[in-house]
Enzyme design. Structure first.
Site: not given
Ligand code: RUB
Length: 318
Positions: A15, A57, A125, A129, A194
């Site tokens: 995100a 998305r 995932c 952050a 997200d």
């Molecule tokens: C990524 C996902 C991450 C968040 C937060 O999903 O679910 O946990 O986006 O990420 P996808 P960040 O791989 O489908 O995009 O902390 O990097 O914003």
């Protein structure tokens, strides 16, 4: 538009990265504008670019929040020339990107304080952050044991273990299905987001809610690391967060599907963790209980929320 394609096909994903890429795309589009020297034309052109980005998305609210950070200022400041309009887009796109990178650094510092020497921590995932928090705790000398799930079907967990290993953190990769067994050994779970809804529910990668459930059962602290632009102003009015469905071929290959035409595959990319399963949300403004999400929204998006209310009222009257 290349960046929009990269977001759609997940070459750019996560995100925070998606939000920064969208801001950068707006900036590049403004710089490239070669249409008539008419500010209304320029704004219309930018609206088309913004719509294209928004259609890539559906789930991460960081994307519309980033786009609206730039576009609402372009609309509100009523530039008198294309030159002025272009410089507004460039300035606020850069400002958003700078804010976002700094927010992740602040979350790392604030979140690392919550991690205790000797903790066993799980992440799911690939969240910049959440990883930033873990790396900061490790760098500050805390001896922690780190686990990361594979994250079927796209295996973002492999990116996570690589990033952690490159930062010098010792990390163990586990299949998603091992989480409940592993939970006995864990002290904390930390994931990204997200979208955070006004009621404190967190939308994150599919599987997050199951992990939160297992953590609750085992009395393991469950933290979410999320910049404030992951909070969704539209949810204040009860708007639901759309859960993206991805193609079946991310789960099994085409030849399997052709051989077994009666088999259907469901591939939701995200799920919703209710606030009762979340101990705290770590933001760049501090740590909050999920129940305080509305206060963050009011502070960060008061104007946007007022705009939504006005729009909803007008729609009702129509
Ligand atoms: C990524 C996902 C991450 C968040 C937060 O999903 O679910 O946990 O986006 O990420 P996808 P960040 O791989 O489908 O995009 O902390 O990097 O914003």
């Amino acid at each position: 538009m290349r960046i929009a394609d990269d977001i759609r096909t997940m070459r750019i994903r996560g995100a925070g990265r998606i939000a920064r890429a969208a801001a950068k795309a707006l900036k590049l589009a403004a710089e490239k504008y070669a249409g008539p020297d008419d500010v209304n034309e320029f704004v219309r052109y930018m609206e088309v670019v913004a719509e294209t980005l928004l259609s890539t998305r559906p789930t991460a609210v960081s994307l519309p929040n980033a786009v609206s950070y730039v576009m609402s200022r372009l609309r509100r400041q009523r530039p008198g020339s294309v030159k002025e309009a272009r410089s507004i887009v460039v300035r606020y796109a850069d400002e958003f990107i700078g804010y976002s990178l700094n927010a992740v650094r602040m979350i790392a510092e604030i979140g690392a304080r919550r991690i205790t020497d000797g903790d066993a921590v799980l992440t799911h995932c690939n969240s910049s952050a959440a990883i930033a928090v873990i790396v900061e705790a490790w760098r500050s000398g805390k001896d922690i044991e780190v686990y990361a799930t594979e994250t079927r079907p796209r295996y973002q967990g492999l990116i996570t273990v690589k990033m952690l290993a490159e930062a010098g953190v010792e990390v163990t990769l586990v299949p998603d299905a091992a989480v409940r067994l592993l939970m006995k050994r864990l002290d904390k779970v930390i994931v990204g987001a997200d979208t955070v809804a006004a009621n404190g529910a967190v939308v994150n990668k599919i599987g997050t809610a199951q992990i939160a459930l297992a953590a609750k059962e085992a009395n393991v602290d469950f933290y979410v690391a999320a910049e404030t632009y992951k909070f969704s102003p539209a949810t204040v009015l009860g708007e639901l967060v759309e859960i993206e469905e991805r193609p079946p071929t991310e789960v099994v290959d085409n030849s399997f599907l052709e051989k077994h035409p009666r088999v259907r595959v469901l591939n939701p990319a995200f799920d919703v963790t209710p606030p009762e399963y979340i101990d705290a949300i770590i933001t760049e403004r501090g740590i909050i209980p999920p129940q305080a999400a509305f206060l963050v929204l009011k502070r960060e998006y008061g104007q946007a929320i007022a705009d939504y209310v006005i729009k909803a009222t007008v729609d009702l009257e129509d």
